[in-house]
Write an enzyme that holds these catalytic residues in place. Structure first.
Site, PDB file in Angstrom:
ATOM      1  N   ARG A  80       0.821  -1.138   0.039  1.00 27.32           N
ATOM      2  CA  ARG A  80      -0.098   0.194  -0.045  1.00 27.32           C
ATOM      3  C   ARG A  80       0.928   1.152  -0.048  1.00 27.32           C
ATOM      4  NH1 ARG A  80       0.846   2.267   4.795  1.00 27.32           N
ATOM      5  NH2 ARG A  80       1.248   1.009   6.664  1.00 27.32           N
ATOM      6  N   ASP A  83       2.786   5.522   5.284  1.00 32.27           N
ATOM      7  CA  ASP A  83       4.134   5.486   5.873  1.00 32.27           C
ATOM      8  C   ASP A  83       3.754   4.323   7.167  1.00 32.27           C
ATOM      9  OD1 ASP A  83       6.454   6.099   7.981  1.00 32.27           O
ATOM     10  OD2 ASP A  83       6.284   7.926   6.772  1.00 32.27           O
ATOM     11  N   HIS A  87      -1.506  -1.936  13.721  1.00 32.72           N
ATOM     12  CA  HIS A  87      -2.703  -2.565  13.728  1.00 32.72           C
ATOM     13  C   HIS A  87      -2.967  -3.558  15.046  1.00 32.72           C
ATOM     14  CE1 HIS A  87      -3.723  -1.093   9.980  1.00 32.72           C
ATOM     15  NE2 HIS A  87      -3.031  -1.855   9.487  1.00 32.72           N
ATOM     16  N   ALA A 147      -6.669   5.933  10.059  1.00 35.19           N
ATOM     17  CA  ALA A 147      -5.508   5.940   8.993  1.00 35.19           C
ATOM     18  C   ALA A 147      -6.136   5.328   7.693  1.00 35.19           C
ATOM     19  CB  ALA A 147      -4.395   5.270   9.623  1.00 35.19           C
ATOM     20  N   GLY A 149      -4.529   3.747   3.728  1.00 32.99           N
ATOM     21  CA  GLY A 149      -3.325   3.560   3.131  1.00 32.99           C
ATOM     22  C   GLY A 149      -4.013   2.347   1.994  1.00 32.99           C
ATOM     23  N   PHE A 162      -8.605   1.104   5.323  1.00 32.18           N
ATOM     24  CA  PHE A 162      -8.595   1.886   6.422  1.00 32.18           C
ATOM     25  C   PHE A 162      -8.574   1.078   7.803  1.00 32.18           C
ATOM     26  CE2 PHE A 162     -13.120   1.026   5.250  1.00 32.18           C
ATOM     27  CZ  PHE A 162     -13.712   0.582   6.572  1.00 32.18           C
ATOM     28  N   CYS A 179       1.961   7.115  10.748  1.00 34.39           N
ATOM     29  CA  CYS A 179       1.986   7.717   9.691  1.00 34.39           C
ATOM     30  C   CYS A 179       2.974   8.707   9.448  1.00 34.39           C
ATOM     31  CB  CYS A 179       0.698   8.190   9.283  1.00 34.39           C
ATOM     32  SG  CYS A 179      -0.751   7.020   9.297  1.00 34.39           S
TER      33      CYS A 179
END
Length: 227
Positions: A80, A83, A87, A147, A149, A162, A179
């Protein structure tokens, strides 16, 4: 996604390892490109993991390998954009596998649409969220709450997506520079509400908002393993 006739198959997968999620997305992308399945939205949680996007920098990871192992945190490079992200349990992760053809072939629009999905869903809980110019994700008065990506592969098929902090242990964000933004705090729905929301209620809010923003009819799918 493009009006009447488009279906979004929503799959609630529970706790899924990051490696398994990568494999699953790759399989679904191939099948979506071939027209074998409708658009997909995977909703899940991951065990503790730090992921690296195409813009990641080593200095944004604040734990060495031994420290990560001691805390049970995996490390993965991804396909992806973006940065470094974290998770973990209590975070709702969404992976849309969408065909953006014919009229949504615009990466920036797609990211803005995902932000709208999250902002609409947060409003269900009385939380005001907003995007910030020149950045991706969703912010609140107490910090960044989501976030984004994404990856768009050949044929305009999306993957990744997301991560919304619902009842996440925010202490784990201290293991990274989230990020790449070392000047911003991170927050969650539970931190803002002073209590843990119903996870199913959050998922339902996301699905309703996704249907509204993308003009698509959601249905509940079976186990992704069937693919």
């Amino acid at each position: 996604m493009t009006g009447a006739g488009r279906t979004l198959e929503v799959q609630d997968l529970g706790l899924v390892s990051y490696a398994r999620a990568l494999d699953l997305q790759a399989s679904l992308v191939r099948k979506r490109r071939a027209g074998e399945i409708p658009d997909q939205l995977l909703l899940l949680e991951h065990p503790h993991v730090i992921t690296l996007g195409s813009s990641s920098r080593d200095e944004h990871i604040l734990l060495d390998e031994s420290e990560r192992e001691a805390r049970g945190i995996e490390l993965f490079e991804t396909g992806r954009g973006g940065d470094v992200t974290y998770h973990g349990p209590g975070q709702l992760v969404g992976y849309p596998i969408l065909d953006l053809k014919p009229d949504r072939k615009d990466l920036h629009r797609y990211i803005r649409d995902l932000e709208r999905v999250l902002i609409e869903a947060l409003s269900t809980f009385g939380i005001e969220g907003w995007p910030e110019e020149g950045r991706t994700g969703v912010w609140t008065e107490s910090g960044k709450i989501a976030a984004i990506g994404v990856r768009v592969s050949s044929g305009w098929i999306t993957s990744h997506g997301f991560a919304l902090n619902v009842s996440t242990d925010l202490g784990y964000f201290e293991t990274i520079v989230p990020c790449g933004l070392d000047d911003r705090r991170v927050t969650s729905i539970s931190a803002l509400l002073g209590g843990n929301p119903d996870p199913e209620g959050v998922s339902e809010a996301i699905v309703r908002s996704f249907a509204d923003v993308f003009d698509i009819a959601p249905t509940r799918g079976g186990p992704s393993g069937q693919y």
